[in-house]
Scaffold this active site. Structure first.
Site, PDB file in Angstrom:
ATOM      1  N   CYS A   1       1.274   5.068  18.063  1.00  0.00           N
ATOM      2  CA  CYS A   1       2.054   4.628  19.208  1.00  0.00           C
ATOM      3  C   CYS A   1       1.743   3.170  19.555  1.00  0.00           C
ATOM      4  CB  CYS A   1       1.831   5.460  20.462  1.00  0.00           C
ATOM      5  SG  CYS A   1       2.170   7.190  20.212  1.00  0.00           S
TER       6      CYS A   1
ATOM      7  N   ARG B   1       2.768   1.085  14.164  1.00  0.00           N
ATOM      8  CA  ARG B   1       1.852   2.051  14.784  1.00  0.00           C
ATOM      9  C   ARG B   1       2.471   3.443  14.931  1.00  0.00           C
ATOM     10  NH1 ARG B   1      -2.381  -0.430  17.225  1.00  0.00           N
ATOM     11  NH2 ARG B   1      -2.709   1.403  18.505  1.00  0.00           N
TER      12      ARG B   1
ATOM     13  N   TRP C   1       4.284   7.806  17.587  1.00  0.00           N
ATOM     14  CA  TRP C   1       3.857   8.632  16.457  1.00  0.00           C
ATOM     15  C   TRP C   1       3.427   9.941  17.096  1.00  0.00           C
ATOM     16  CZ3 TRP C   1      -0.577  11.159  14.682  1.00  0.00           C
ATOM     17  CH2 TRP C   1      -0.572  11.536  13.327  1.00  0.00           C
TER      18      TRP C   1
ATOM     19  N   ASN D   1      -0.581   5.525  24.713  1.00  0.00           N
ATOM     20  CA  ASN D   1      -1.043   5.647  23.336  1.00  0.00           C
ATOM     21  C   ASN D   1      -2.386   6.365  23.381  1.00  0.00           C
ATOM     22  OD1 ASN D   1      -1.877   5.218  20.641  1.00  0.00           O
ATOM     23  ND2 ASN D   1      -2.782   3.250  21.175  1.00  0.00           N
ATOM     24  N   GLY D   2      -2.526   7.471  22.662  1.00  0.00           N
ATOM     25  CA  GLY D   2      -3.791   8.209  22.661  1.00  0.00           C
ATOM     26  C   GLY D   2      -3.542   9.698  22.793  1.00  0.00           C
TER      27      GLY D   2
ATOM     28  N   GLU E   1      -7.649   4.950  -5.258  1.00  0.00           N
ATOM     29  CA  GLU E   1      -6.806   4.099  -4.410  1.00  0.00           C
ATOM     30  C   GLU E   1      -5.394   3.983  -4.991  1.00  0.00           C
ATOM     31  OE1 GLU E   1      -6.637   3.184  -1.604  1.00  0.00           O
ATOM     32  OE2 GLU E   1      -5.307   1.472  -1.516  1.00  0.00           O
TER      33      GLU E   1
ATOM     34  N   LYS F   1      -2.097   5.085  -2.878  1.00  0.00           N
ATOM     35  CA  LYS F   1      -1.011   4.127  -2.638  1.00  0.00           C
ATOM     36  C   LYS F   1       0.321   4.726  -3.082  1.00  0.00           C
ATOM     37  CE  LYS F   1      -2.143   1.928  -0.689  1.00  0.00           C
ATOM     38  NZ  LYS F   1      -3.125   1.541   0.228  1.00  0.00           N
TER      39      LYS F   1
ATOM     40  N   GLU G   1       1.451   7.673  -0.768  1.00  0.00           N
ATOM     41  CA  GLU G   1       1.917   7.386   0.592  1.00  0.00           C
ATOM     42  C   GLU G   1       3.274   6.715   0.643  1.00  0.00           C
ATOM     43  OE1 GLU G   1      -1.290   3.786   1.560  1.00  0.00           O
ATOM     44  OE2 GLU G   1      -0.606   5.027   3.195  1.00  0.00           O
TER      45      GLU G   1
ATOM     46  N   HIS H   1     -12.166  19.830 -17.705  1.00  0.00           N
ATOM     47  CA  HIS H   1     -12.864  20.981 -17.114  1.00  0.00           C
ATOM     48  C   HIS H   1     -11.939  21.821 -16.235  1.00  0.00           C
ATOM     49  CE1 HIS H   1     -16.723  19.861 -18.755  1.00  0.00           C
ATOM     50  NE2 HIS H   1     -16.475  18.607 -18.403  1.00  0.00           N
TER      51      HIS H   1
ATOM     52  N   LYS I   1       0.221   3.017  10.925  1.00  0.00           N
ATOM     53  CA  LYS I   1      -0.757   2.072  10.391  1.00  0.00           C
ATOM     54  C   LYS I   1      -2.150   2.279  10.981  1.00  0.00           C
ATOM     55  CE  LYS I   1      -1.913  -1.731   8.175  1.00  0.00           C
ATOM     56  NZ  LYS I   1      -2.042  -1.616   6.718  1.00  0.00           N
TER      57      LYS I   1
HETATM   58  C1  AGP Z   1      -3.833   2.829   3.763  1.00  0.00           C
HETATM   59  O1  AGP Z   1      -2.799   2.551   2.890  1.00  0.00           O
HETATM   60  C2  AGP Z   1      -3.629   3.916   4.660  1.00  0.00           C
HETATM   61  N1  AGP Z   1      -2.433   3.778   5.386  1.00  0.00           N
HETATM   62  C3  AGP Z   1      -4.807   4.491   5.406  1.00  0.00           C
HETATM   63  O2  AGP Z   1      -5.451   5.303   4.484  1.00  0.00           O
HETATM   64  C4  AGP Z   1      -5.860   3.540   6.035  1.00  0.00           C
HETATM   65  O3  AGP Z   1      -6.537   2.856   5.040  1.00  0.00           O
HETATM   66  C5  AGP Z   1      -6.836   4.367   6.893  1.00  0.00           C
HETATM   67  O4  AGP Z   1      -6.126   5.000   7.921  1.00  0.00           O
HETATM   68  C6  AGP Z   1      -7.961   3.543   7.458  1.00  0.00           C
HETATM   69  O5  AGP Z   1      -7.492   2.556   8.321  1.00  0.00           O
HETATM   70  P1  AGP Z   1      -8.426   1.389   8.803  1.00  0.00           P
HETATM   71  O6  AGP Z   1      -8.788   0.590   7.606  1.00  0.00           O
HETATM   72  O7  AGP Z   1      -7.599   0.626   9.779  1.00  0.00           O
HETATM   73  O8  AGP Z   1      -9.638   1.992   9.422  1.00  0.00           O
END
Ligand code: AGP
Length: 604
Positions: free
Chosen positions: A2, A27, A75, A99-100, A477, A481, A484, A500, A599
């Site tokens: 949010c 956000r 969100w 937000n929260g 990673e 990527k 997501e 395995h 984000k």
């Molecule tokens: C990254 O592509 C993601 N959207 C997510 O995993 C992110 O890295 C994670 O939420 C941690 O965020 P931060 O680095 O702001 O703590």
């Protein structure tokens, strides 16, 4: 999680709020809304979906004369992402955006219903509106009412509030969620982050938890938890409006990958002197002395950079490192020693899971170092020692340049802790400079092989990443990527582990991305690739130019430059980010705002 904005000034509040919500949309983006003061009182507009929908709706009304209001992009945490649950929420006396998460909202809601309050949404936020209304009615003082209300809340919140009886004024209060005051000339802002007002002012104040803020066009007042006025230092943001512009790129994600050479160079320049690591606090030499072991705690992509860091620190500094998912840290009943160094990695510096872990470690009074991309963020402020990653604002939900910079910082830390002779360290740092200033540029501009591979990946629902050593960690990673932003299921496996069990999932045509950035693993990787190939797997390899052992058995090869092996994760990371990007592009996904995500994850 949010984005909130409050505005009061001489401009059209409607336009400013829409602009700001666009900047905060990273956000959360499942619904949006705003409340504006008009000559007929407060007018509230809400929509399901993106801020663009809210903008369309707002254009149907003539609200441009309004100079004050609040806005929200959501969100969803409580209640479906529909118009009813969209913020602002309110009563006869006030409207709020939040937000929260309010953890005790159910108990409070029961009490409020008994007192006759009628709820229209499923949100926790509406509870705050009714509580505040009751306290304002009882106390007839807004600051006291806000202070009293937040005392009754458990959880996290950043609130922006307008009262119907006080036009041109916005109130705000926060706990464990970000809230900044943008201080302009004849206009002031309350927002979740600087990007919401940077086009209007670079000056801002940072209220602490429990402080209440009151803004009018010409005044900003901050009150402490006892209701007393308090002074706050004015700060200047280093960000510019350009930092948050797409600058001609179709997506922020691509723009941010293209920024990697620049921000990695900035990182090298700021953390090395004469090709030796030199961190900002180098006069405090004791901080890095006598480390027994290192705990890296982070989430998502930041955690993956921690895995690469583990590889480097263990290999070069011979210090044992464990990497932990922040949300699980407290449940592991952590066994920590006074010689341990805890490293928290976070792009936003506001991730609730990482912050909770940091606070737990702080209670244990252990050494904490945070590697954070957002100066002044909560994690940065609550850590003993901070290394700021100069990646600049990252807007795309998928983290790219921040990952690369975090990884580089950990490589430098590994060298700093290594005790190796200066010549060895200088050679490694020179190789990093060469990769960053030279070969990385070729990787991000010469993408023919990456695009061909992306075309293949886009046709599949399942795929795998395999690698050994550091490549195993890079694969995690690459896999995240891809998941997501393309919504293709993928898993990263240690190449030797596939046989395995998981190899049973390989069928004719299943893509397997084999990472071989370190030639030392090429023999064994070739065998693992052969195992996959003989079961019908389609091999996309990522290996150095000279590595024919791997190219020979690949269906598509993406070459990484023949740099010093030490520096190769930086070019390999860019390859994996671009592979995810072009696959998502092929599938027509909403790359910068993938479904279900946000984000900055400020809820646990
Ligand atoms: C990254 O592509 C993601 N959207 C997510 O995993 C992110 O890295 C994670 O939420 C941690 O965020 P931060 O680095 O702001 O703590």
């Amino acid at each position: 999680m949010c984005g909130i904005i409050g505005y009061t000034g001489d401009k059209s509040a409607q336009q400013i709020i829409i602009e700001s919500l666009h900047a905060l949309e990273y956000r959360g983006y499942d619904s949006a809304g705003m409340s504006l003061f008009t000559s007929e009182g407060i007018r509230t507009l809400k929509t399901q979906g993106r801020v663009d929908e809210l903008d369309k709706k707002a254009k149907e009304y003539d609200l441009n004369q309004s100079n004050c209001g609040i806005g929200h992009t959501r969100w969803a945490t409580h209640g479906k992402p529909n118009e009813t649950n969209a913020h602002p929420h309110g009563t006869q006396k006030l409207m709020i955006v939040h937000n929260g998460i309010i953890e005790n909202y159910k108990e409070l809601k029961k009490i409020l219903i008994k007192k006759g309050c009628v709820f229209v949404s499923d949100t926790d936020t509406e509870v705050i509106a009714h509580l505040l209304d009751m306290n304002y009615t009882a106390l007839n003082d807004k600051i006291k009412a806000i202070t009293q209300t937040v005392k009754m809340l458990k959880g996290s919140y950043a609130l922006s509030i307008i009262f119907r009886d006080e036009p041109n004024t916005v109130y705000g209060v926060k706990k464990d969620s970000p809230l900044l005051v943008g201080v302009g000339k004849g206009e002031n802002f309350l927002a979740s982050d600087i990007s919401a007002f940077i086009a209007h002012t670079e000056n801002y104040l940072r209220p602490e938890d429990g402080e209440t803020v009151k803004i009018t066009p010409y005044e900003v007042d901050v009150f402490n938890a006892q209701g007393k006025k308090t002074e706050k230092p004015l700060q200047k943001s280093a960000n510019t409006a350009e930092d948050t512009d797409k600058c001609g790129f179709n997506h922020y994600m691509l723009k941010e990958i293209f920024e990697e050479p620049k921000v990695l160079l900035k990182t090298l320049d700021s953390l090395t002197c004469n090709f030796l690591p030199c961190f900002n606090n180098e006069n405090d030499l004791t901080f890095f002395e006598d480390i027994g072991s290192i705990r890296i705690i982070a989430c998502g992509t930041a955690m993956h950079s921690g895995l690469v860091g583990k590889f480097y620190i263990e290999k070069y500094a011979r210090i044992p490192v464990t990497v932990e998912v922040a949300s699980e840290f407290r449940y592991s009943d952590p066994i920590l020693d006074e010689k341990d160094l805890v490293i928290i990695i976070s792009q936003s510096g506001e991730t609730a899971d990482s912050l909770a872990a940091l606070r737990l470690v702080n209670e244990m009074k252990l050494r904490t170092l945070s590697i954070v991309n957002t100066p002044g963020s909560t994690i940065a402020r609550e850590s003993e020692y901070v290394i700021h990653t100069p990646a600049g604002p990252e807007i795309a939900v998928a983290s790219t340049k921040a990952f690369s910079v975090q990884t580089l910082v950990l490589m430098l830390l590994a060298l700093r802790l290594s005790g190796q002779n200066n010549e060895f360290i200088k050679e490694r740092i020179k190789s990093l400079y060469s990769t960053v200033t030279d070969s990385l540029h070729n990787v991000i501009t010469d993408t023919a092989a990456i695009r061909s591979a992306a075309k293949i990946l886009a046709k599949h629902r399942n795929l795998f990443f395999i690698g050994r050593g550091c490549d195993n960690y890079l694969g995690t990673e690459g896999s995240l990527k891809l998941k997501e932003i393309s919504y293709i299921h993928s898993e990263a496996y240690a190449a030797g582990e596939l046989k395995h069990g998981t190899i049973s999932l390989i069928e004719n045509g299943t893509p397997v991305i084999a990472l071989v950035t370190d030639d030392a693993y090429s023999e064994k990787m070739r065998s693992n690739i052969e195992e996959v190939k003989s079961r019908g797997g389609y091999i996309i390899s990522v290996c150095a130019e000279s590595c024919n052992k791997i190219k020979d058995v690949s269906d598509i090869n993406i070459t990484v430059p023949e740099d010093d092996t030490f520096a190769r994760p930086l070019t390999a990371a860019a390859v994996l980010q671009l592979l995810a990007y072009y696959t998502a592009l092929e599938l027509g996904r909403d790359i910068d705002k993938p479904r279900n995500l946000a984000k900055s994850v400020t809820v646990e």
